[in-house]
Structure formats: C-alpha cells, structure tokens
Design a protein around this motif. Structure first.
Motif, mmCIF file in Angstrom:
data_model
loop_
_atom_site.group_PDB
_atom_site.id
_atom_site.type_symbol
_atom_site.label_atom_id
_atom_site.label_comp_id
_atom_site.label_asym_id
_atom_site.label_seq_id
_atom_site.Cartn_x
_atom_site.Cartn_y
_atom_site.Cartn_z
ATOM 1 N N ALA A 1 0.979 -1.726 -0.072
ATOM 2 C CA ALA A 1 0.140 -0.070 0.027
ATOM 3 C C ALA A 1 1.131 1.211 0.151
ATOM 4 O O ALA A 1 1.479 1.490 0.410
ATOM 5 N N ARG B 1 -4.464 7.702 0.887
ATOM 6 C CA ARG B 1 -4.049 6.128 2.025
ATOM 7 C C ARG B 1 -5.708 5.556 1.786
ATOM 8 O O ARG B 1 -5.159 4.668 1.002
ATOM 9 N N ASN B 2 -6.723 6.253 1.549
ATOM 10 C CA ASN B 2 -7.825 5.012 1.178
ATOM 11 C C ASN B 2 -8.291 5.686 -0.240
ATOM 12 O O ASN B 2 -8.372 6.638 -0.673
ATOM 13 N N ARG C 1 -6.153 -5.328 -4.442
ATOM 14 C CA ARG C 1 -6.089 -5.769 -3.266
ATOM 15 C C ARG C 1 -4.817 -7.282 -2.550
ATOM 16 O O ARG C 1 -4.317 -6.764 -1.654
ATOM 17 N N TYR D 1 -4.671 -3.355 0.252
ATOM 18 C CA TYR D 1 -5.389 -3.032 0.174
ATOM 19 C C TYR D 1 -6.786 -3.965 1.186
ATOM 20 O O TYR D 1 -6.628 -4.855 0.345
ATOM 21 N N THR E 1 -10.012 -4.132 0.456
ATOM 22 C CA THR E 1 -10.909 -3.907 -0.253
ATOM 23 C C THR E 1 -12.928 -4.288 0.559
ATOM 24 O O THR E 1 -13.083 -4.981 0.442
ATOM 25 N N LYS F 1 -5.248 -1.529 7.589
ATOM 26 C CA LYS F 1 -4.535 -1.240 6.450
ATOM 27 C C LYS F 1 -5.419 -0.225 5.785
ATOM 28 O O LYS F 1 -6.600 0.308 6.143
ATOM 29 N N PRO F 2 -4.840 0.147 4.789
ATOM 30 C CA PRO F 2 -5.954 1.573 4.135
ATOM 31 C C PRO F 2 -7.026 0.434 3.287
ATOM 32 O O PRO F 2 -6.765 -0.925 3.027
ATOM 33 N N PHE F 3 -7.706 1.569 3.375
ATOM 34 C CA PHE F 3 -8.455 0.435 2.406
ATOM 35 C C PHE F 3 -9.061 1.117 1.456
ATOM 36 O O PHE F 3 -9.405 2.255 0.946
ATOM 37 N N LEU G 1 -2.578 5.345 -6.680
ATOM 38 C CA LEU G 1 -2.151 4.818 -5.532
ATOM 39 C C LEU G 1 -0.109 4.249 -5.387
ATOM 40 O O LEU G 1 0.015 3.490 -4.721
#
Length: 420
Positions: free
Chosen positions: A2, A12-13, A95, A99, A101, A195-197, A373
C-alpha cells in the motif's frame, strides 16, 4: 505494498460512491435549481466537477462490467445482462497491493455471488431476491417480516399509468438506499484494520421504480420542475429505434420487440403536464434521499479522521431519459443516458471548486485510481490514467473522444459531434 499515506500527495484510502441511472443534470450546485442536494453541493465546493463525463455503456450491467474490468464490451463479451465476473477486475490489483477491499450495496455483476476482488460484500441489488440466502437486503426485509417493495409497487394493476413512480410502501428504514447508506456508515465506523481501504458504495436509486419515501417527496411538493423536452415533429422524425423502444416499454408482453426489456410498462402517451411533473418529482426526491446518506457517509469519514487522506469519487453508471424525446429508461445512447455526473474530492479538498470541462470516460477510472495509489496499470485495461489531470489539472490527459458500447451498438462522441 500500500502506497498511500497522509501528506504524501497520494490518497491513503479510496471511497467510490456510485448511484444507478442518475442524469448529469441533477445537482443543484451544477445548475439545476429544482434539485435539493446539499451534500453533493458540498462535493462540488470541495472537489473537482467533471462537466463532460460519459459512461461506457448505456445499461446497468454492461456499464459496470466496463467500469470494473477496465475493458470494453467487445473484450469482455458483456453487452447487456451477460456474465462478466470471469474477467479480472482492477480491484484485484488494489487488494493484492495490501488494501482492504469492500463493497456495500449494488455492484451488479454476474454471477451475483462472485467477489470480484472484494474481501467482503454487503449484497444489495435492484430487486431483492427473497429466496436467495446471499441477498443481505432481502434478509433484512425478511427479518422485519416485510415483502419485496418492488413487488408491492408494481403489482397493483396501475403501474402503466403511474410513469414508474410511487411512494415507497414500507417504513422509510426499509428503503434500499437508506439500508445501503446505514450499512456503509456502519462499515466506516467499525473499521479498525491497519490496512488502507478501498470501499465501493453502490446505491440502487434513482433507478426505477421511482419510489422515494414520503418525507423526501414532501420536500418537492411546492417546487417547480421542468417538463421533459419534446423533439420537434416527435418520434417520427427521430431514429426508428426510439419508437421501437417505447413500443416495447409499454407492451411488456411483446418481448419479441427489440430491445426486449419492456418490463416496467411505462406509456407516456396522453400524459398531461401534472403527470409528467409528478414523475420527475419522484425521481428528484429519490436523489435527495441518496444525498442525505452521502452526507452521513462523509460525516462518518470526518468523525473517524479519515476524510482528509481519502479520495472520494461520486458517479453514476448511466443516466435516464425521464420523458425527454418521449422516452423512458436508458438503452438508447441519448445525452440524457450517456452523460453522467462525476465529482472528485481529493485528500485535503485539494483543487476544491474546480470545474473540468474536458471529456472524460469511465474507462479511465480504473487506470487513474491505480496510478493514484502508485500501482502499475496493467496492459489489459483499455483506458489510461488521468491522475495528473485529477491531481494537477493537466489537460493533456483528456481524451479527444469517448466511446459507449452495449447491445451491439457503439457510440463515439467528441466535444461537439456524436455518431451511433
């Protein structure tokens, strides 16, 4: 791994909010004074508004297949209500990069149970499958002892004369858009992973039936609404597909008349101004109901301290004729169908209040999000990254034409010409 982080210039997200069948001209801050959309208006103030954004297909499933695979219909084989989940989604790239998801609400892929790169799903589609164990919205209705609202609305014998519009027949809390909004807000409030999402939020509305809860319809009781545009010389002067489509739409038993999707049976012949305005008020009120949920989603992100390092993208899969050209629904590639809203809020509300007038195609969303990203854009994707355009206003990434393809019809459109 990420790549996004606060202060890095990259999000980040990511949160994608997608409505279904929403026209581009349905946001107050973008020039429709008849609308009540305070939260979409906030996105306009704090983000970038794409004034010439176009979907990649004129129907739900084909549009979403193109959007999430990043490939045209002639590469996926999804021209309508076709299976497309066997194609790889660019969500898989996100993913696999580390991340989390998730999809809350409508994704509209076939087969319905495929995960399409999402770690978790809250399953909600157009018409709840009251027999399916995987349909989360149907299970919610059943837990309250409720029947399918769509079934209640459309089986009263009067649907033809209602212009696909009625008041939601159950308590407001059971409305599908209310349910999706609550579940999305709950997901944000409960998120504790390091985790970021990447979060997809899919609202069913304002797709027909136009069934707002009474509270939102009351907001439009005394508001003027524009009448549909009627072409000079009527359907006879338009391409023959227009008349064929409306013939199919008002004769649901004549399924041999192409396109064979006249399920809702709406007939605009003989409708007076009051009936047409009633239809439009229902459609607008449904959007206002979604707008309220978008406000709650943004409030939840803000309360968790997530909004300022999250990229938020709002858009729709296609539009709605809403009586213009004497047409209803979608299927045909009129401007009312292929021109869709798109609002982008960058971390920190960078570039807030900007309007981008250049063409944009939804085929470029996937590559742009991957580039945002810091991820490689796979060669299989038919679109290209517009990240420099999104983040810095680089007009050099704007396409000089956009394409739309489904039901074996293809549209190419430049700024001032369109060929179907």
């Amino acid at each position: 791994q990420a790549a996004g982080a606060a202060g890095s210039g990259r999000p980040r997200n990511m949160v994608i909010i997608k409505t279904d069948q929403q026209r581009a001209d349905t946001i107050a801050a973008l020039g429709n004074p008849h609308m009540i959309t305070p939260n979409l208006d906030r996105l306009v103030r704090e983000g970038v508004s794409f004034a010439n954004s176009f979907c990649s297909a004129a129907t739900c499933v084909a549009s979403r297949a193109a959007f999430y695979t990043g490939m045209c219909a002639h590469n996926t084989g999804c021209y309508g209500f076709d299976d497309w989940a066997h194609n790889r989604s660019w969500v898989e790239e996100i993913r696999e990069a580390g991340y989390r998801t998730a999809a809350v609400g409508k994704v509209h892929h076939l087969p319905a149970t495929d995960m399409m790169g999402f770690d978790e799903r809250v399953y909600t589609e157009n018409f709840p499958d009251m027999e399916a164990p995987y349909d989360d919205y149907a299970n919610y209705l059943k837990s309250g002892g409720q029947e399918s609202p769509c079934k209640l609305l459309t089986q009263d014998g009067r649907w033809l004369e209602k212009c696909t519009s009625d008041v939601f027949p159950l308590e407001e809390k059971y409305h599908v858009d209310q349910y999706v909004g609550r579940m999305a807000t709950r997901w944000i409030n409960d998120y504790r992973d390091e985790k970021p999402f990447f979060l997809h939020i899919g609202f069913q509305g304002p797709h027909d039936p136009f069934d707002p809860p009474q509270r939102f319809l009351d907001m439009y009781a005394d508001r003027g609404v524009p009448l549909p545009h009627v072409d000079e010389h009527g359907l006879e002067a338009r391409p023959p597909q227009y008349a064929r489509f409306m013939e199919a739409s008002r004769n649901p038993n004549k399924m041999h008349i192409a396109p064979p999707y006249g399920v809702w049976a709406t007939d605009l012949r003989g409708k007076d101004e009051a009936q047409l305005k009633r239809m439009r008020r229902h459609y607008y009120a449904q959007i206002t109901g979604i707008d309220e949920q978008i406000g709650r989603i943004m409030d939840a992100l803000e309360a968790r301290g997530l909004l300022e390092d999250t990229l938020l993208l709002f858009l729709s899969d296609h539009g709605e004729n809403l009586g213009d050209h004497e047409l209803m629904y979608k299927w045909l590639m009129t401007e009312q169908v292929v021109h869709v809203p798109m609002l982008l809020r960058l971390p920190g509300a960078a570039r807030g209040g900007t309007v981008d007038d250049d063409l944009f195609t939804q085929m470029d969303v996937g590559p742009t999000l991957l580039a945002a990203l810091g991820l490689e854009v796979p060669q299989r994707l038919d679109g290209q990254s517009n990240w420099n355009r999104w983040s810095r206003g680089d007009g050099g990434e704007a396409p000089d034409r956009v394409y739309c393809e489904d039901n074996y019809i293809t549209m190419v459109r430049t700024r001032d010409r369109k060929l179907i």
